[in-house]
Write a protein that holds these residues in place. Structure first.
Motif, PDB file in Angstrom:
ATOM      1  N   THR A 132       0.600  -0.702   0.005  1.00  0.00           N
ATOM      2  CA  THR A 132       0.082  -0.290   0.190  1.00  0.00           C
ATOM      3  C   THR A 132       1.081   0.979  -0.631  1.00  0.00           C
ATOM      4  OG1 THR A 132      -1.341  -1.371   1.013  1.00  0.00           O
ATOM      5  CG2 THR A 132      -2.218   1.504   0.990  1.00  0.00           C
ATOM      6  N   GLY A 133       1.499   1.182   0.668  1.00  0.00           N
ATOM      7  CA  GLY A 133       2.469   2.205   0.968  1.00  0.00           C
ATOM      8  C   GLY A 133       3.430   3.164  -0.327  1.00  0.00           C
ATOM      9  N   GLN A 134       3.716   1.947  -0.914  1.00  0.00           N
ATOM     10  CA  GLN A 134       5.134   1.944  -1.991  1.00  0.00           C
ATOM     11  C   GLN A 134       3.539   2.416  -3.199  1.00  0.00           C
ATOM     12  OE1 GLN A 134       7.695   2.340  -2.571  1.00  0.00           O
ATOM     13  NE2 GLN A 134       8.289   1.964  -4.873  1.00  0.00           N
ATOM     14  N   VAL A 135       2.241   1.346  -3.584  1.00  0.00           N
ATOM     15  CA  VAL A 135       1.294   1.725  -4.634  1.00  0.00           C
ATOM     16  C   VAL A 135       1.409   3.963  -4.186  1.00  0.00           C
ATOM     17  CG1 VAL A 135      -0.436   1.826  -5.100  1.00  0.00           C
ATOM     18  CG2 VAL A 135       0.252  -0.111  -4.900  1.00  0.00           C
ATOM     19  N   ARG A 136       1.058   3.754  -2.593  1.00  0.00           N
ATOM     20  CA  ARG A 136       0.815   5.318  -2.840  1.00  0.00           C
ATOM     21  C   ARG A 136       2.205   6.302  -3.282  1.00  0.00           C
ATOM     22  NH1 ARG A 136      -3.723   6.458   0.259  1.00  0.00           N
ATOM     23  NH2 ARG A 136      -5.126   4.918   1.172  1.00  0.00           N
ATOM     24  N   THR A 137       3.340   5.488  -2.780  1.00  0.00           N
ATOM     25  CA  THR A 137       4.697   7.026  -3.417  1.00  0.00           C
ATOM     26  C   THR A 137       4.841   6.997  -5.101  1.00  0.00           C
ATOM     27  OG1 THR A 137       5.270   6.267  -1.151  1.00  0.00           O
ATOM     28  CG2 THR A 137       6.787   7.019  -3.292  1.00  0.00           C
ATOM     29  N   LEU A 138       4.244   5.591  -5.383  1.00  0.00           N
ATOM     30  CA  LEU A 138       4.154   5.821  -7.184  1.00  0.00           C
ATOM     31  C   LEU A 138       3.031   6.544  -7.773  1.00  0.00           C
ATOM     32  CD1 LEU A 138       5.394   2.169  -7.173  1.00  0.00           C
ATOM     33  CD2 LEU A 138       7.158   3.755  -8.481  1.00  0.00           C
ATOM     34  N   VAL A 139       2.004   5.988  -7.170  1.00  0.00           N
ATOM     35  CA  VAL A 139       0.947   6.855  -7.931  1.00  0.00           C
ATOM     36  C   VAL A 139       0.853   9.044  -7.454  1.00  0.00           C
ATOM     37  CG1 VAL A 139      -1.634   7.395  -7.854  1.00  0.00           C
ATOM     38  CG2 VAL A 139      -0.366   5.025  -8.165  1.00  0.00           C
ATOM     39  N   GLU A 140       2.111   8.594  -6.268  1.00  0.00           N
ATOM     40  CA  GLU A 140       1.906  10.377  -6.603  1.00  0.00           C
ATOM     41  C   GLU A 140       3.170  10.918  -7.198  1.00  0.00           C
ATOM     42  OE1 GLU A 140       3.069   9.998  -2.384  1.00  0.00           O
ATOM     43  OE2 GLU A 140       0.569  10.155  -1.413  1.00  0.00           O
ATOM     44  N   LEU A 141       4.041  10.068  -7.389  1.00  0.00           N
ATOM     45  CA  LEU A 141       4.962  10.293  -8.013  1.00  0.00           C
ATOM     46  C   LEU A 141       4.374  10.518  -9.936  1.00  0.00           C
ATOM     47  CD1 LEU A 141       8.282  10.714  -9.371  1.00  0.00           C
ATOM     48  CD2 LEU A 141       8.821   8.559  -9.716  1.00  0.00           C
ATOM     49  N   ARG A 142       3.410   9.621  -9.828  1.00  0.00           N
ATOM     50  CA  ARG A 142       3.341   9.314 -11.557  1.00  0.00           C
ATOM     51  C   ARG A 142       1.948  11.332 -11.410  1.00  0.00           C
ATOM     52  NH1 ARG A 142      -0.527   4.311 -13.054  1.00  0.00           N
ATOM     53  NH2 ARG A 142      -0.623   6.224 -15.167  1.00  0.00           N
ATOM     54  N   THR A 143       0.863  11.413 -10.381  1.00  0.00           N
ATOM     55  CA  THR A 143       0.414  12.470 -10.187  1.00  0.00           C
ATOM     56  C   THR A 143       1.214  13.930 -10.277  1.00  0.00           C
ATOM     57  OG1 THR A 143      -0.603  11.140  -8.689  1.00  0.00           O
ATOM     58  CG2 THR A 143      -1.668  13.320  -8.374  1.00  0.00           C
ATOM     59  N   ALA A 144       2.613  14.030 -10.293  1.00  0.00           N
ATOM     60  CA  ALA A 144       3.421  14.855 -10.467  1.00  0.00           C
ATOM     61  C   ALA A 144       3.769  14.933 -11.479  1.00  0.00           C
ATOM     62  CB  ALA A 144       5.011  14.807  -9.322  1.00  0.00           C
ATOM     63  N   VAL A 145       4.358  13.809 -12.201  1.00  0.00           N
ATOM     64  CA  VAL A 145       4.781  14.144 -13.577  1.00  0.00           C
ATOM     65  C   VAL A 145       3.426  13.994 -14.827  1.00  0.00           C
ATOM     66  CG1 VAL A 145       6.109  13.133 -15.033  1.00  0.00           C
ATOM     67  CG2 VAL A 145       6.753  13.049 -13.063  1.00  0.00           C
ATOM     68  N   GLU A 146       2.382  13.025 -14.345  1.00  0.00           N
ATOM     69  CA  GLU A 146       2.235  12.218 -15.722  1.00  0.00           C
ATOM     70  C   GLU A 146       1.659  13.527 -16.276  1.00  0.00           C
ATOM     71  OE1 GLU A 146       1.955   8.040 -17.493  1.00  0.00           O
ATOM     72  OE2 GLU A 146       1.295   7.864 -15.354  1.00  0.00           O
ATOM     73  N   PRO A 147       0.737  14.406 -15.864  1.00  0.00           N
ATOM     74  CA  PRO A 147      -0.734  15.099 -16.462  1.00  0.00           C
ATOM     75  C   PRO A 147       0.122  16.289 -17.300  1.00  0.00           C
ATOM     76  CG  PRO A 147      -1.092  14.547 -14.201  1.00  0.00           C
ATOM     77  CD  PRO A 147       0.377  14.016 -14.442  1.00  0.00           C
ATOM     78  N   VAL A 148       1.805  16.635 -16.231  1.00  0.00           N
ATOM     79  CA  VAL A 148       2.231  17.794 -17.056  1.00  0.00           C
ATOM     80  C   VAL A 148       2.571  17.153 -18.000  1.00  0.00           C
ATOM     81  CG1 VAL A 148       4.608  19.518 -16.102  1.00  0.00           C
ATOM     82  CG2 VAL A 148       3.116  18.947 -14.413  1.00  0.00           C
ATOM     83  N   ALA A 149       3.853  15.693 -18.196  1.00  0.00           N
ATOM     84  CA  ALA A 149       3.662  15.733 -19.802  1.00  0.00           C
ATOM     85  C   ALA A 149       2.957  15.094 -20.702  1.00  0.00           C
ATOM     86  CB  ALA A 149       4.492  14.055 -19.546  1.00  0.00           C
ATOM     87  N   ALA A 150       1.561  15.411 -20.525  1.00  0.00           N
ATOM     88  CA  ALA A 150       0.671  14.446 -21.015  1.00  0.00           C
ATOM     89  C   ALA A 150       0.487  16.225 -21.614  1.00  0.00           C
ATOM     90  CB  ALA A 150      -0.772  14.810 -20.724  1.00  0.00           C
ATOM     91  N   GLY A 151       0.615  17.237 -20.970  1.00  0.00           N
ATOM     92  CA  GLY A 151      -0.202  18.889 -21.552  1.00  0.00           C
ATOM     93  C   GLY A 151       1.174  19.103 -22.083  1.00  0.00           C
ATOM     94  N   ILE A 152       2.603  19.118 -21.661  1.00  0.00           N
ATOM     95  CA  ILE A 152       3.546  19.464 -22.576  1.00  0.00           C
ATOM     96  C   ILE A 152       3.644  18.647 -23.672  1.00  0.00           C
ATOM     97  CG2 ILE A 152       5.497  19.219 -22.977  1.00  0.00           C
ATOM     98  CD1 ILE A 152       6.078  20.103 -19.637  1.00  0.00           C
TER      99      ILE A 152
END
Length: 247
Positions: free
Chosen positions: A90-110
């Motif tokens: 659970t902790g690692q999933v949250r960590t990875l999704v938090e990273l994805r949340t910080a990066v992937e939306p911005v990457a998609a926009g760019i």
């Protein structure tokens, strides 16, 4: 981890260290590794070099091989991600999704601004493949398209640092499917959002591409945690039933 006996020993020690069985400061000795695993000195040294490359251990003169503090580990290494998912799902999933949340939306926009026509067309094609494989329930093919889709979004952003996160994000996507945390048929909302992201990138709609990716990552977190809770509840019930029958 592949690599024969060397890979097997790395996997065992990596899992143990990431689970805290060898706390920071623990000294691992080459001769003890040889005896425990029945390996040669050269294999033991190669194992240590591999663990050192992930920054789990460090060699110190007149001391031995020392386990490093967790904050010094290379947490972007795919092997370490797998080990941490075993010890703290659970902790690692949250960590990875938090990273994805910080990066992937911005990457998609760019990507909506920078992607080439060829990359935009590939994204649309991958989204269409995901629609087809979701309908058929072919999770392996769906996963392959999903991994390729997200890797392409990162690379199409034109940001080299974003692109190098593709293996990190691929690991959590593969892990989710490999551990039964995907429904038999992927959620329609997730499939729709992939299609929307692809079309927004092709149309150059930066704001909507970013927003749709943010929705997709949030949906992935919620769905994964729900499935994880169900699996853990099922496992707990099985243990209770087994313990009860043994009484």
């Amino acid at each position: 981890m592949n690599g024969g006996l060397h890979g097997q020993v790395v996997d065992v020690l990596g899992r143990e260290i990431s689970a805290g069985e060898h706390p920071p400061g623990t000294v691992l000795r080459i001769d003890e590794l040889e005896a425990r695993f029945g390996i040669s000195r050269s294999v033991a040294r190669e194992v240590v070099r591999t663990l050192a490359s992930i920054r789990l251990v460090i060699g110190r003169k007149r001391v031995g091989i020392v386990v490093r503090p967790r904050e010094e580990w290379n947490t972007f290494d795919p092997a370490l991600i797998r080990w941490l998912l075993l010890s703290d799902r659970t902790g690692q999933v949250r960590t990875l999704v938090e990273l994805r949340t910080a990066v992937e939306p911005v990457a998609a926009g760019i990507a909506a601004r920078r992607a080439s026509d060829e990359d935009a067309a590939k994204l649309v094609g991958l989204a269409e493949r995901m629609v087809a494989t979701a309908r058929s329930g072919d999770l392996e093919s769906f996963l392959a398209a999903d991994v390729e889709f997200h890797a392409l979004v990162l690379s199409a952003s034109g940001n080299e640092m974003f692109a190098q996160l593709r293996d990190v994000f691929a690991e959590v996507l593969r892990w989710r499917t490999g551990h039964g945390l995907m429904p038999p048929h992927p959620e329609p909302v997730a499939v729709r959002l992939h299609c929307e992201i692809a079309e927004c990138v092709r149309a150059g709609d930066r704001d909507r591409a970013e927003g749709a990716m943010r929705e997709l990552v949030a949906e992935a977190l919620e769905g994964t945690l729900e499935q994880l809770a169900a699996v853990e509840a099922r496992d707990g019930s099985a243990v209770e039933a087994r313990d009860g029958s043994a009484e």
